[in-house]
Design an enzyme around this catalytic site. Sequence first.
Site, PDB file in Angstrom:
ATOM      1  N   SER A  12      -2.994  -1.769   6.301  1.00  0.00           N
ATOM      2  CA  SER A  12      -3.601  -1.000   5.215  1.00  0.00           C
ATOM      3  C   SER A  12      -3.559  -1.868   3.962  1.00  0.00           C
ATOM      4  O   SER A  12      -2.485  -2.216   3.460  1.00  0.00           O
ATOM      5  CB  SER A  12      -2.818   0.297   5.012  1.00  0.00           C
ATOM      6  OG  SER A  12      -3.095   0.794   3.727  1.00  0.00           O
ATOM      7  N   HIS A  37      -7.424  -1.122   7.560  1.00  0.00           N
ATOM      8  CA  HIS A  37      -7.396   0.274   7.126  1.00  0.00           C
ATOM      9  C   HIS A  37      -7.556   0.300   5.608  1.00  0.00           C
ATOM     10  O   HIS A  37      -6.804  -0.356   4.882  1.00  0.00           O
ATOM     11  CB  HIS A  37      -6.049   0.861   7.557  1.00  0.00           C
ATOM     12  CG  HIS A  37      -5.865   2.310   7.285  1.00  0.00           C
ATOM     13  ND1 HIS A  37      -6.190   3.295   8.201  1.00  0.00           N
ATOM     14  CD2 HIS A  37      -5.356   2.953   6.205  1.00  0.00           C
ATOM     15  CE1 HIS A  37      -5.882   4.479   7.690  1.00  0.00           C
ATOM     16  NE2 HIS A  37      -5.378   4.307   6.481  1.00  0.00           N
ATOM     17  N   ASP A  39      -7.663   2.613   2.274  1.00  0.00           N
ATOM     18  CA  ASP A  39      -7.266   3.927   1.772  1.00  0.00           C
ATOM     19  C   ASP A  39      -8.016   4.275   0.502  1.00  0.00           C
ATOM     20  O   ASP A  39      -7.748   3.702  -0.563  1.00  0.00           O
ATOM     21  CB  ASP A  39      -5.757   3.933   1.500  1.00  0.00           C
ATOM     22  CG  ASP A  39      -4.946   4.016   2.781  1.00  0.00           C
ATOM     23  OD1 ASP A  39      -5.219   4.922   3.591  1.00  0.00           O
ATOM     24  OD2 ASP A  39      -4.045   3.174   2.979  1.00  0.00           O
ATOM     25  N   MET A  41      -8.748   6.976  -2.332  1.00  0.00           N
ATOM     26  CA  MET A  41      -8.155   8.191  -2.940  1.00  0.00           C
ATOM     27  C   MET A  41      -8.884   8.496  -4.239  1.00  0.00           C
ATOM     28  O   MET A  41      -9.191   7.569  -5.013  1.00  0.00           O
ATOM     29  CB  MET A  41      -6.676   7.949  -3.239  1.00  0.00           C
ATOM     30  CG  MET A  41      -5.882   7.488  -2.022  1.00  0.00           C
ATOM     31  SD  MET A  41      -4.133   7.325  -2.388  1.00  0.00           S
ATOM     32  CE  MET A  41      -3.538   6.533  -0.878  1.00  0.00           C
ATOM     33  N   HIS A  70     -10.275   5.384   5.265  1.00  0.00           N
ATOM     34  CA  HIS A  70      -9.544   6.651   5.265  1.00  0.00           C
ATOM     35  C   HIS A  70      -9.898   7.395   3.977  1.00  0.00           C
ATOM     36  O   HIS A  70      -9.446   7.021   2.896  1.00  0.00           O
ATOM     37  CB  HIS A  70      -8.038   6.318   5.364  1.00  0.00           C
ATOM     38  CG  HIS A  70      -7.140   7.497   5.376  1.00  0.00           C
ATOM     39  ND1 HIS A  70      -5.761   7.382   5.395  1.00  0.00           N
ATOM     40  CD2 HIS A  70      -7.394   8.826   5.374  1.00  0.00           C
ATOM     41  CE1 HIS A  70      -5.216   8.580   5.394  1.00  0.00           C
ATOM     42  NE2 HIS A  70      -6.186   9.482   5.370  1.00  0.00           N
ATOM     43  N   MET A  72      -9.507   9.968   1.528  1.00  0.00           N
ATOM     44  CA  MET A  72      -8.655  11.019   0.958  1.00  0.00           C
ATOM     45  C   MET A  72      -9.357  11.499  -0.312  1.00  0.00           C
ATOM     46  O   MET A  72      -8.903  11.255  -1.443  1.00  0.00           O
ATOM     47  CB  MET A  72      -7.260  10.443   0.664  1.00  0.00           C
ATOM     48  CG  MET A  72      -6.461  10.218   1.942  1.00  0.00           C
ATOM     49  SD  MET A  72      -5.060   9.126   1.696  1.00  0.00           S
ATOM     50  CE  MET A  72      -5.849   7.553   1.966  1.00  0.00           C
ATOM     51  N   MET A 141      -1.124  11.790  10.379  1.00  0.00           N
ATOM     52  CA  MET A 141      -0.391  11.303   9.198  1.00  0.00           C
ATOM     53  C   MET A 141       1.112  11.523   9.413  1.00  0.00           C
ATOM     54  O   MET A 141       1.546  12.624   9.758  1.00  0.00           O
ATOM     55  CB  MET A 141      -0.824  12.052   7.934  1.00  0.00           C
ATOM     56  CG  MET A 141      -2.228  11.745   7.432  1.00  0.00           C
ATOM     57  SD  MET A 141      -2.563  10.002   7.154  1.00  0.00           S
ATOM     58  CE  MET A 141      -1.395   9.596   5.850  1.00  0.00           C
ATOM     59  N   ASP A 179      -0.262   6.863  10.776  1.00  0.00           N
ATOM     60  CA  ASP A 179      -0.341   6.238   9.449  1.00  0.00           C
ATOM     61  C   ASP A 179       0.725   6.836   8.532  1.00  0.00           C
ATOM     62  O   ASP A 179       0.730   8.050   8.288  1.00  0.00           O
ATOM     63  CB  ASP A 179      -1.749   6.517   8.886  1.00  0.00           C
ATOM     64  CG  ASP A 179      -1.970   5.933   7.495  1.00  0.00           C
ATOM     65  OD1 ASP A 179      -1.162   5.117   7.037  1.00  0.00           O
ATOM     66  OD2 ASP A 179      -2.996   6.311   6.874  1.00  0.00           O
TER      67      ASP A 179
HETATM   68  C1  DX5 Z   1      -1.011   7.075   2.636  1.00  0.00           C
HETATM   69  C2  DX5 Z   1      -2.007   6.096   3.216  1.00  0.00           C
HETATM   70  C3  DX5 Z   1      -1.388   5.094   4.112  1.00  0.00           C
HETATM   71  C4  DX5 Z   1      -0.266   4.373   3.448  1.00  0.00           C
HETATM   72  C5  DX5 Z   1       0.405   3.375   4.301  1.00  0.00           C
HETATM   73  O1  DX5 Z   1      -1.664   8.010   1.874  1.00  0.00           O
HETATM   74  O2  DX5 Z   1      -2.967   6.778   3.983  1.00  0.00           O
HETATM   75  O3  DX5 Z   1      -2.348   4.289   4.756  1.00  0.00           O
HETATM   76  O4  DX5 Z   1      -0.598   3.863   2.218  1.00  0.00           O
HETATM   77  O5  DX5 Z   1       1.431   2.810   3.589  1.00  0.00           O
HETATM   78  P1  DX5 Z   1       2.883   2.594   4.200  1.00  0.00           P
HETATM   79  O6  DX5 Z   1       2.727   1.873   5.508  1.00  0.00           O
HETATM   80  O7  DX5 Z   1       3.575   1.811   3.152  1.00  0.00           O
HETATM   81  O8  DX5 Z   1       3.469   3.964   4.391  1.00  0.00           O
HETATM   82 ZN    ZN Z   2      -4.284   5.643   5.282  1.00  0.00          ZN
END
Ligand code: DX5
Ligand code: ZN
Length: 222
Positions: A12, A37, A39, A41, A70, A72, A141, A179
């Site tokens: 990620s 991956h 992320d 947000m 991903h 979010m 998750m 994840d």
């Molecule tokens: C959390 C994300 C993950 C996360 C992974 O909201 O979806 O992908 O950042 O980070 P680690 O491996 O540090 O938990």
């Molecule tokens: Zn993620």
Amino acid sequence: MNVNREVEVSPSLISCDLANLGNQVVLCEKFGAGSFHLDVMDGHFVPNLTMGPDLIKAVRKVTDLRLETHLMIERPDKYYRMFHEAGSDLLLVHYESPVDLRHLFDGMSDENIDYGLVINPETPFSRVKDLINECKVLLVMSVHPGFSGQSFIDSSLPKIKQARKYIDENHIDCRIEIDGGINYENGKKAVEAGADILVSASYIFYNDIADSIKKLKSLGST
Ligand code: DX5
Ligand code: ZN
């Protein structure tokens, strides 16, 4: 417990050195990453802000590996095309998003866009099993989404087991991904429970990248 399953490691990029994004991606690929991956947000669906389509475009330029985005965000229905057009190969949508998921998935299928379903720690697998038939991935998750560096939530393991059993018994072509808070120890438990893909940010980028990816990958043959 002996495991013999191809385990894919999906770094990620949320925790990589963004000033050296291209190099970090190339390094991960060299040391065995199977996908990336990303992320996304929006400060509404989760209390944090991260990347947008331009960062995905930048990553797309330096790797041919699968890019999983991903989402979010409150309105995946409104923005998924932007992420697809930026170069994402797979869009991961939360079950908890306030949108009509069947409608969204039907639209994505019509547009030949691959998608997966994500479930938060409080969402039981039983609630989503009728939705995963056309999903490439079920992402479980193991932290509450929003931040990297959180601790792994153990109750994700029985959920992985249930999903593995259901997917295998019903011959569904959907891989199981986990994840959040993944390291060697709980990654091992997740693979034993049935996970195919391990996402990891801090374990990979705050340690030796090569060593961490190799260790996680090795969990497929223990
Ligand atoms: C959390 C994300 C993950 C996360 C992974 O909201 O979806 O992908 O950042 O980070 P680690 O491996 O540090 O938990
Ligand atoms: Zn993620």
